[in-house]
Design a protein around this motif. Structure first.
Motif, short mmCIF file in Angstrom:
data_model
loop_
_atom_site.label_atom_id
_atom_site.label_comp_id
_atom_site.label_asym_id
_atom_site.label_seq_id
_atom_site.Cartn_x
_atom_site.Cartn_y
_atom_site.Cartn_z
N ALA A 62 1.00 -1.16 0.25
CA ALA A 62 0.04 0.07 0.07
C ALA A 62 1.02 1.13 0.02
N VAL A 63 0.40 2.15 -0.59
CA VAL A 63 1.34 3.43 -0.80
C VAL A 63 0.33 4.59 -0.44
N ILE A 64 0.97 5.68 -0.19
CA ILE A 64 0.63 6.92 0.08
C ILE A 64 1.57 8.00 -0.40
N LEU A 65 1.20 8.87 -1.39
CA LEU A 65 2.10 9.85 -1.92
C LEU A 65 2.16 11.20 -0.94
N GLY A 66 3.44 11.66 -1.08
CA GLY A 66 3.68 12.93 -0.03
C GLY A 66 3.94 14.16 -0.93
N ASN A 67 4.31 15.06 -0.27
CA ASN A 67 4.46 16.40 -0.93
C ASN A 67 5.38 16.47 -1.93
N HIS A 68 6.61 15.89 -1.71
CA HIS A 68 7.56 15.63 -2.99
C HIS A 68 7.04 15.02 -4.32
N ASP A 69 5.92 14.15 -4.00
CA ASP A 69 5.52 13.41 -5.23
C ASP A 69 4.39 14.30 -5.80
N SER A 70 4.16 15.51 -5.30
CA SER A 70 3.51 16.50 -6.04
C SER A 70 3.94 18.05 -6.05
N TRP A 71 5.38 17.86 -6.33
CA TRP A 71 6.41 19.01 -5.94
C TRP A 71 5.90 20.29 -7.10
N SER A 72 5.86 19.97 -8.28
CA SER A 72 5.71 21.05 -9.06
C SER A 72 4.30 21.06 -9.51
N THR A 73 3.27 20.12 -9.37
CA THR A 73 2.04 20.29 -9.85
C THR A 73 1.17 20.88 -9.11
N GLN A 74 0.74 21.97 -9.28
CA GLN A 74 -0.33 22.78 -8.39
C GLN A 74 -1.78 22.49 -8.76
N GLN A 75 -2.13 22.14 -9.95
CA GLN A 75 -3.34 21.57 -10.28
C GLN A 75 -3.24 20.66 -11.71
N PHE A 76 -4.30 19.90 -11.55
CA PHE A 76 -4.26 18.87 -12.95
C PHE A 76 -4.26 19.59 -14.12
N SER A 77 -3.63 18.98 -15.02
CA SER A 77 -3.50 19.44 -16.67
C SER A 77 -4.72 18.92 -17.33
N SER A 78 -5.36 19.88 -17.87
CA SER A 78 -6.58 19.28 -18.63
C SER A 78 -6.21 19.17 -20.26
N LYS A 79 -4.96 19.36 -20.43
CA LYS A 79 -4.35 19.03 -22.03
C LYS A 79 -3.58 17.68 -21.85
N LYS A 80 -2.84 17.19 -20.94
CA LYS A 80 -2.44 15.90 -20.95
C LYS A 80 -1.98 15.59 -19.51
N LYS A 81 -1.88 14.29 -19.36
CA LYS A 81 -1.50 13.72 -18.11
C LYS A 81 -0.60 14.19 -17.29
N ASP A 82 -0.50 14.85 -16.19
CA ASP A 82 0.76 15.25 -15.77
C ASP A 82 1.23 14.16 -14.92
N ARG A 83 2.63 14.27 -14.22
CA ARG A 83 3.24 13.51 -13.60
C ARG A 83 2.56 12.92 -12.12
N VAL A 84 1.86 13.77 -11.62
CA VAL A 84 0.84 13.37 -10.39
C VAL A 84 -0.28 12.43 -10.82
N GLN A 85 -1.02 12.85 -12.10
CA GLN A 85 -2.07 12.06 -12.61
C GLN A 85 -1.44 10.60 -12.76
#
Length: 311
Positions: A62-85
């Motif tokens: 089981a995994v929980i993502l942390g703050n560094h796993d969303s380090w640069s992405t502040q909101q989800f991209s509507s154009k393509k899948k970002d690295r958080v998605q």
């Protein structure tokens, strides 16, 4: 990451560490024969490749993502899948943010806290949490954690898996969630997690022997010593911080008793044994790895079932 589990009368263990390649991940888990592995997040600054390697591991986890796993992405991209998605997509059901993952053979359920947590009173990456989970504030977040635990099978233990610990565990520099980077310290725990735990204790019979998290590094800022890594709460929950950083070191004469060359590594594991429904033992272990040989170099007992904590 945190570790292994065995059902019935045999102990289960939890490990906590970060690896730098898929090869290390596979070899170490094969050696330790884990029943269950928990990852507390911060694989790197949106290190999709490592998360994909973790997702591909053929072990219960089981995994929980942390703050560094969303380090640069502040909101989800509507154009393509970002690295958080993409991280969330490859982890699938094994990412337990705001949900429960049951392991029937082990009689255990993992309940996840708030993903991307950075600790403290403010919600980190609120736009991401709002878009994916509908979270607007701490109360809403606490409600989602609480609801994730409801419906847990009656014969299951619940282990809470979060990136950061909860509030109420101390405010000194060296406390398990204490602010070590500012003069005077302060409590940097997650208030929503504390609220959810309190509500579960008050309104349900869910058995929660352990909360596992990371984020708050063992080595304090400015050379101020070491952090307390385990607390037995007044609520009888054991709060375990697995954030030993760095977890992988190059072997030297000072760090390895048996490694014979500089190509080896020295690796930290936090191991938890649970026996007959109770936490039996918690230890911080350092293992040297040289070629195909592994040697347990050090084992520091953090907790034993007589209720005594060494930290």
């Amino acid at each position: 990451m945190i570790g292994t589990l065995k059902k019935m009368q045999t102990p289960f263990n939890f490990l906590s560490f970060i690896w730098i390649s898929k090869t290390y991940l596979i070899r170490d888990f094969v050696e330790m024969q884990p029943d269950l592995v928990l990852f507390t997040g911060d694989f790197g600054n949106e290190n999709l490749e490592l998360v994909q390697d973790v997702a591909a591991l053929n072990f219960p986890k089981a995994v929980i993502l942390g703050n560094h796993d969303s380090w640069s992405t502040q909101q989800f991209s509507s154009k393509k899948k970002d690295r958080v998605q993409l991280q969330l997509e490859c982890l699938g059901q094994e990412h337990v943010g705001y949900k429960r993952l049951d392991f029937p053979l082990l009689k255990l359920s993992i309940v996840g806290g708030r993903p991307f947590s950075c600790g403290g009173q403010q919600i980190f990456r609120k736009r991401l949490l709002s878009a994916r989970y509908g979270i607007q504030d701490m109360e809403g977040s606490a409600k989602r954690i609480y609801e994730a635990a409801l419906g847990t099978p009656e014969d299951h233990l619940v282990i809470l898996l979060a990136h950061n610990g909860s509030t109420g565990l101390g405010s000194e520099l060296n406390d398990i969630c204490g602010k070590d980077w500012v003069f005077g310290g302060g409590d940097h725990g997650d208030p929503d997690l504390a609220q959810a735990i309190s509500h579960l204790k008050e309104t349900t019979n869910v058995s929660i022997p352990l909360l596992v998290f990371g984020h708050m590094h063992k080595e304090l800022a400015h050379g101020n010593g070491l952090r307390k890594m385990i607390v037995v709460g007044a609520d009888d929950i054991i709060y375990l911080n697995g954030a030993i950083v760095p977890r992988v070191k190059r072997s030297t004469n000072e760090t390895s008793l048996h490694a014979s060359n500089s190509d080896g590594t020295y690796r930290a594991f936090t191991l938890v044994e649970i026996l007959s429904g109770q936490v039996n033992k918690i230890s911080e272990s350092w293992v040297s790895v040289v070629g195909n040989e592994t040697t347990l170099e050090e084992e520091h007992i953090l907790f034993k079932s007589n209720g005594q904590s060494s930290c």
